[in-house]
Design an enzyme around this catalytic site. Structure first.
Site, short mmCIF file in Angstrom:
data_model
loop_
_atom_site.label_atom_id
_atom_site.label_comp_id
_atom_site.label_asym_id
_atom_site.label_seq_id
_atom_site.Cartn_x
_atom_site.Cartn_y
_atom_site.Cartn_z
N THR A 11 0.82 -1.23 0.00
CA THR A 11 0.00 0.00 0.00
C THR A 11 0.85 1.28 0.00
O THR A 11 0.32 2.36 -0.13
CB THR A 11 -0.90 0.03 1.25
OG1 THR A 11 -0.05 -0.07 2.41
CG2 THR A 11 -1.89 -1.13 1.25
N ALA A 13 4.04 3.95 -1.36
CA ALA A 13 4.34 4.56 -2.67
C ALA A 13 5.09 3.57 -3.55
O ALA A 13 4.74 3.36 -4.73
CB ALA A 13 5.16 5.83 -2.47
N VAL A 14 6.11 2.89 -3.01
CA VAL A 14 6.92 1.97 -3.82
C VAL A 14 6.14 0.69 -4.13
O VAL A 14 6.13 0.21 -5.27
CB VAL A 14 8.25 1.64 -3.11
CG1 VAL A 14 9.02 0.54 -3.83
CG2 VAL A 14 9.11 2.89 -2.98
N ARG A 39 -3.38 -3.18 9.52
CA ARG A 39 -4.31 -2.04 9.32
C ARG A 39 -4.93 -2.09 7.91
O ARG A 39 -6.08 -1.71 7.69
CB ARG A 39 -3.51 -0.75 9.54
CG ARG A 39 -4.19 0.54 9.27
CD ARG A 39 -3.32 1.73 9.74
NE ARG A 39 -2.19 1.96 8.82
CZ ARG A 39 -0.91 1.73 9.12
NH1 ARG A 39 -0.59 1.26 10.32
NH2 ARG A 39 0.05 1.95 8.25
N SER A 40 -4.16 -2.60 6.95
CA SER A 40 -4.66 -2.62 5.56
C SER A 40 -5.30 -3.95 5.19
O SER A 40 -5.89 -4.09 4.12
CB SER A 40 -3.50 -2.34 4.60
OG SER A 40 -2.93 -1.09 4.88
N ARG A 99 21.53 -4.94 2.12
CA ARG A 99 22.26 -4.46 0.94
C ARG A 99 23.76 -4.75 0.98
O ARG A 99 24.37 -5.02 -0.04
CB ARG A 99 22.06 -2.95 0.80
CG ARG A 99 20.69 -2.56 0.23
CD ARG A 99 20.53 -1.07 0.13
NE ARG A 99 19.22 -0.71 -0.41
CZ ARG A 99 18.58 0.41 -0.12
NH1 ARG A 99 19.15 1.30 0.70
NH2 ARG A 99 17.39 0.68 -0.62
N CYS A 128 17.71 4.64 -3.67
CA CYS A 128 17.27 5.38 -4.87
C CYS A 128 18.35 6.33 -5.38
O CYS A 128 18.67 6.36 -6.57
CB CYS A 128 15.99 6.15 -4.58
SG CYS A 128 15.90 6.89 -2.96
N GLN A 155 16.94 15.63 -3.11
CA GLN A 155 16.04 14.48 -3.05
C GLN A 155 14.60 14.86 -2.76
O GLN A 155 14.30 15.66 -1.88
CB GLN A 155 16.58 13.47 -2.02
CG GLN A 155 17.95 12.94 -2.43
CD GLN A 155 18.54 11.88 -1.53
OE1 GLN A 155 19.73 11.89 -1.29
NE2 GLN A 155 17.72 10.94 -1.05
N LYS A 213 25.68 5.84 1.80
CA LYS A 213 25.18 4.75 0.95
C LYS A 213 25.83 4.78 -0.43
O LYS A 213 26.14 3.76 -1.02
CB LYS A 213 23.65 4.84 0.81
CG LYS A 213 22.89 4.43 2.07
CD LYS A 213 21.39 4.63 1.93
CE LYS A 213 20.66 4.34 3.24
NZ LYS A 213 19.21 4.66 3.16
N HIS A 242 14.44 12.57 -7.81
CA HIS A 242 15.69 13.03 -7.21
C HIS A 242 16.59 13.62 -8.31
O HIS A 242 16.57 13.15 -9.45
CB HIS A 242 16.45 11.85 -6.60
CG HIS A 242 15.87 11.32 -5.32
ND1 HIS A 242 14.85 11.91 -4.62
CD2 HIS A 242 16.21 10.20 -4.60
CE1 HIS A 242 14.57 11.19 -3.54
NE2 HIS A 242 15.38 10.14 -3.49
C1 2RA Z 1 15.17 9.06 0.78
N1 2RA Z 1 16.67 7.44 -0.24
O1 2RA Z 1 15.15 9.64 -0.30
C2 2RA Z 1 15.85 7.71 0.93
C3 2RA Z 1 14.85 6.63 1.14
N2 2RA Z 1 13.96 6.51 0.04
O2 2RA Z 1 14.65 9.49 1.79
#
Ligand code: 2RA
Length: 340
Positions: A11, A13-14, A39-40, A99, A128, A155, A213, A242
């Protein structure tokens, strides 16, 4: 062959975008399971594979599942994905949980698709900002060998999750200084007319977890253990793409013309680099232009005039959709490679 696919975090965004990407990429779905928080649970979702009732994510949900697309946070990933692997599934996990683990490939298909073969049940989807920055960096590395990266990111609010995104949408017209940001509304009010120069917590010598990261993941994805990255991550009042300003230092000479030629031919890249163009959309990448599509737009390609070696530095600007190529699209591309 058709596959039983489960989306965890269906549910958010991704997770919602992953469902759309499965259809767009014509993934061979035999059965679809949508897993989310209690909840969903019970909500019905119309999908190309029929109506699906959302289930509360639990280990037994993975019985009979072939591929899991993980769009949940680290804690849920750690609790559930080993259970899914134990039940025979392969997990493509968008969280940060695994990761950097040995034995867990970290994959951008345009760069290191071959690493998928070494998985032991979990394949990690990079951060991302890592994906968006490395897709254009890789072809330049192949040409001249990248040694060092200096990066500033811009971002989108979507990276902070659906609440931040929705509140920013609501607040964008109400320019005003928000209070501290304990709630999405306060965060969005602060962000609507401001920049926030911190994403994540302090991690290493004043750099945040988000900033580290790019170096940590970039070394693993590009197989460059000596890669050095100086990254500053900034939250900006943009909804879902971004942007990144990137300066690269190389082992070998590379001219801006050679860089442009390599970028124009690179998979996953659209070169938008003509300061004389009539339309702004053709002069440089802009986040509104890159939102809700899968390519990384690259422009402002130029020699790094601060590099003492005349042809050992290139600077460029790039934009990409954080929810799509920055997360969901990349994950579904990995899952598609698993079926091939
Ligand atoms: C951000 N990359 O943009 C991190 C998690 N999506 O907040």
């Amino acid at each position: 062959k058709q596959y039983t696919v489960a989306i965890v975090g269906a549910t958010g965004a991704v997770g919602t975008q992953m469902l759309q990407c499965l259809e767009e990429q014509e993934f061979p779905v035999g059965e679809l399971k949508l897993l989310a928080s209690p909840r969903s649970a019970g909500k019905k979702v119309e999908t190309p594979w029929g109506e699906v009732v959302i289930e509360a994510a639990a280990p037994e949900c993975f019985d009979g599942v072939d591929i899991v697309l993980g769009a949940a946070e680290d804690d849920v990933a750690k609790a559930l994905y080993p259970e899914a692997v134990h039940r025979g599934a392969v997990v493509v996990d968008n969280s940060h949980a695994f990761r950097l683990d040995e034995g867990v490939p970290l994959v951008v298909p345009e760069i290191n698709a071959g690493d998928i073969a070494s998985h032991h049940g979990i394949i990690a989807n990079p951060n991302c900002a890592t994906i968006i920055g490395l897709v254009p960096t890789w072809p330049l590395h192949q040409l001249a060998g990248v040694k060092r990266m200096i990066v500033s990111t811009y971002q989108a609010a979507s990276g902070a999750g659906m609440p931040g995104m929705l509140e920013l949408e609501a607040q964008i017209g109400a320019m005003g200084r928000g209070e501290e940001m304990p709630t999405p509304r306060a965060f969005a009010a602060q962000l609507a007319s401001n920049l926030i120069p911190q994403i994540g917590g302090e991690k290493f010598e004043g750099f945040t977890s988000e900033e580290m990261k790019l170096q940590n993941e970039g070394r693993k994805i590009m197989h460059l253990p000596e890669l050095r990255v100086n990254c500053t991550c900034v939250r900006v009042p943009v909804l879902r793409s971004h942007s990144e300003s990137i300066t690269l230092e190389f082992e070998r000479d590379i001219t801006p013309e050679q860089a442009r030629e390599a970028l124009a031919a690179a998979p996953g890249v659209k070169l938008v680099d003509d300061l004389e163009a009539e339309s702004a959309h053709d002069r440089w990448p802009m986040p509104l232009d890159t939102s809700d599509q899968d390519l990384i737009y690259v422009g402002r390609v130029r020699r790094d005039i601060s590099n003492p070696e005349a042809l050992r530095g290139i600077t460029f600007w790039c934009c990409g959709d954080q929810i799509r190529k920055g997360a969901a699209t990349n994950a579904v591309q990995i899952a598609k490679l698993l079926t091939e």
